[in-house]
Design an enzyme around this catalytic site. Structure first.
Site, PDB file in Angstrom:
ATOM      1  CB  SER A   1      -4.230  -6.580   4.602  1.00 26.12           C
ATOM      2  OG  SER A   1      -3.856  -5.322   4.136  1.00 26.12           O
TER       3      SER A   1
ATOM      4  CE  LYS B   1     -14.029  -6.897   4.825  1.00 20.64           C
ATOM      5  NZ  LYS B   1     -13.390  -6.278   3.685  1.00 20.64           N
TER       6      LYS B   1
ATOM      7  NE  ARG C   1      -3.169  -7.164  -4.178  1.00 21.25           N
ATOM      8  CZ  ARG C   1      -3.938  -7.345  -3.130  1.00 21.25           C
ATOM      9  NH1 ARG C   1      -3.402  -7.670  -1.982  1.00 21.25           N
ATOM     10  NH2 ARG C   1      -5.243  -7.221  -3.214  1.00 21.25           N
TER      11      ARG C   1
ATOM     12  CG  HIS D   1      -1.913  -0.998   1.400  1.00 22.55           C
ATOM     13  ND1 HIS D   1      -1.989  -1.827   2.487  1.00 22.55           N
ATOM     14  CD2 HIS D   1      -2.944  -1.362   0.587  1.00 22.55           C
ATOM     15  CE1 HIS D   1      -3.033  -2.643   2.353  1.00 22.55           C
ATOM     16  NE2 HIS D   1      -3.617  -2.397   1.206  1.00 22.55           N
TER      17      HIS D   1
HETATM   18  P1  ADP Z   1      -9.829  -3.556  -0.132  1.00 18.04           P
HETATM   19  O1  ADP Z   1     -10.530  -4.340   0.928  1.00 18.04           O
HETATM   20  O2  ADP Z   1     -10.574  -2.342  -0.589  1.00 18.04           O
HETATM   21  O3  ADP Z   1      -9.276  -4.363  -1.282  1.00 18.04           O
HETATM   22  P2  ADP Z   1      -7.094  -3.351   0.783  1.00 18.04           P
HETATM   23  O4  ADP Z   1      -6.620  -2.595   1.976  1.00 18.04           O
HETATM   24  O5  ADP Z   1      -6.894  -4.818   0.775  1.00 18.04           O
HETATM   25  O6  ADP Z   1      -8.598  -2.942   0.642  1.00 18.04           O
HETATM   26  O7  ADP Z   1      -6.421  -2.776  -0.533  1.00 18.04           O
HETATM   27  C1  ADP Z   1      -6.510  -1.400  -0.872  1.00 18.04           C
HETATM   28  C2  ADP Z   1      -5.902  -1.179  -2.252  1.00 18.04           C
HETATM   29  O8  ADP Z   1      -4.508  -1.466  -2.204  1.00 18.04           O
HETATM   30  C3  ADP Z   1      -6.460  -2.076  -3.345  1.00 18.04           C
HETATM   31  O9  ADP Z   1      -6.516  -1.340  -4.547  1.00 18.04           O
HETATM   32  C4  ADP Z   1      -5.454  -3.176  -3.445  1.00 18.04           C
HETATM   33  O10 ADP Z   1      -5.448  -3.767  -4.730  1.00 18.04           O
HETATM   34  C5  ADP Z   1      -4.183  -2.406  -3.203  1.00 18.04           C
HETATM   35  N1  ADP Z   1      -3.107  -3.258  -2.720  1.00 18.04           N
HETATM   36  C6  ADP Z   1      -3.118  -4.123  -1.689  1.00 18.04           C
HETATM   37  N2  ADP Z   1      -1.933  -4.752  -1.551  1.00 18.04           N
HETATM   38  C7  ADP Z   1      -1.141  -4.266  -2.548  1.00 18.04           C
HETATM   39  C8  ADP Z   1       0.205  -4.531  -2.974  1.00 18.04           C
HETATM   40  N3  ADP Z   1       0.965  -5.440  -2.358  1.00 18.04           N
HETATM   41  N4  ADP Z   1       0.675  -3.856  -4.030  1.00 18.04           N
HETATM   42  C9  ADP Z   1      -0.117  -2.950  -4.671  1.00 18.04           C
HETATM   43  N5  ADP Z   1      -1.390  -2.660  -4.334  1.00 18.04           N
HETATM   44  C10 ADP Z   1      -1.895  -3.306  -3.291  1.00 18.04           C
END
Ligand code: ADP
Length: 155
Positions: free
Chosen positions: A129, A42, A91, A18
């Site tokens: 995450s 959730k 990703r 992120h």
């Molecule tokens: P959500 O539940 O909305 O997917 P996340 O916190 O999991 O929330 O992800 C937020 C954003 O960050 C999403 O666009 C996700 O694709 C991106 N993201 C998560 N991990 C990575 C990573 N390792 N590299 C690039 N983008 C990421």
């Protein structure tokens, strides 16, 4: 006109994947709002307050970044922030298929907003995450996967 983008997510917790997206998006926008989209139905690993604290701590010296949380539609939150863009990280092709649909809806909904996709850096594309939570659950070391500024406060 200021170019303002919202980077929405659960950030449960924020990872270096992120952080990499935010850092790479910074030159493109005047302001980035990193926003926790909270769905009251959730269950999260970290409570909202903790996730907000982690984000605020991490970006405290970055003037162009602000932290917020919202419930409801992302486009409505964008409107309240006067943001014209949504940032999402990609990703994998699975991410793309899912995100493309959401992006089209977010463009078509009233007050539609353009989504800007950023491909994850190859070295971070496996980081999620979900895996960080799994490691935390079993007492493993998550420090390689989360920003170093928050690694000690996360355990
Ligand atoms: P959500 O539940 O909305 O997917 P996340 O916190 O999991 O929330 O992800 C937020 C954003 O960050 C999403 O666009 C996700 O694709 C991106 N993201 C998560 N991990 C990575 C990573 N390792 N590299 C690039 N983008 C990421």
């Amino acid at each position: 006109m200021k170019r303002i983008a919202v980077f929405p997510g659960s950030f449960d917790p924020i990872t270096i994947g992120h952080l990499d997206i935010v850092n790479r998006a910074l030159p493109l926008f005047d302001e980035i709002v990193v926003a926790i989209g909270n769905n009251s139905a959730k269950k999260y690993f970290f409570p909202l307050d903790k996730r907000l604290d982690l984000l605020k701590n991490l970006f405290k010296n970055e003037e162009k970044v602000s932290i917020n949380a919202y419930e409801g539609l992302t486009v409505d939150f964008c409107k309240s922030e006067e943001a014209q863009f949504i940032i999402r990280g990609l990703r994998s092709s699975t991410d793309f298929e899912y995100e493309k649909t959401i992006a089209l809806f977010n463009k078509e909904l009233k007050g539609g907003v353009e989504t800007i996709f950023m491909a994850s850096s190859p070295k971070y594309s496996h980081i999620s995450s979900t895996v960080v939570r799994e490691i935390l659950k079993y007492g493993g070391d998550v420090s390689p996967f989360v920003p170093k500024e928050i690694a000690t406060t996360i355990v």
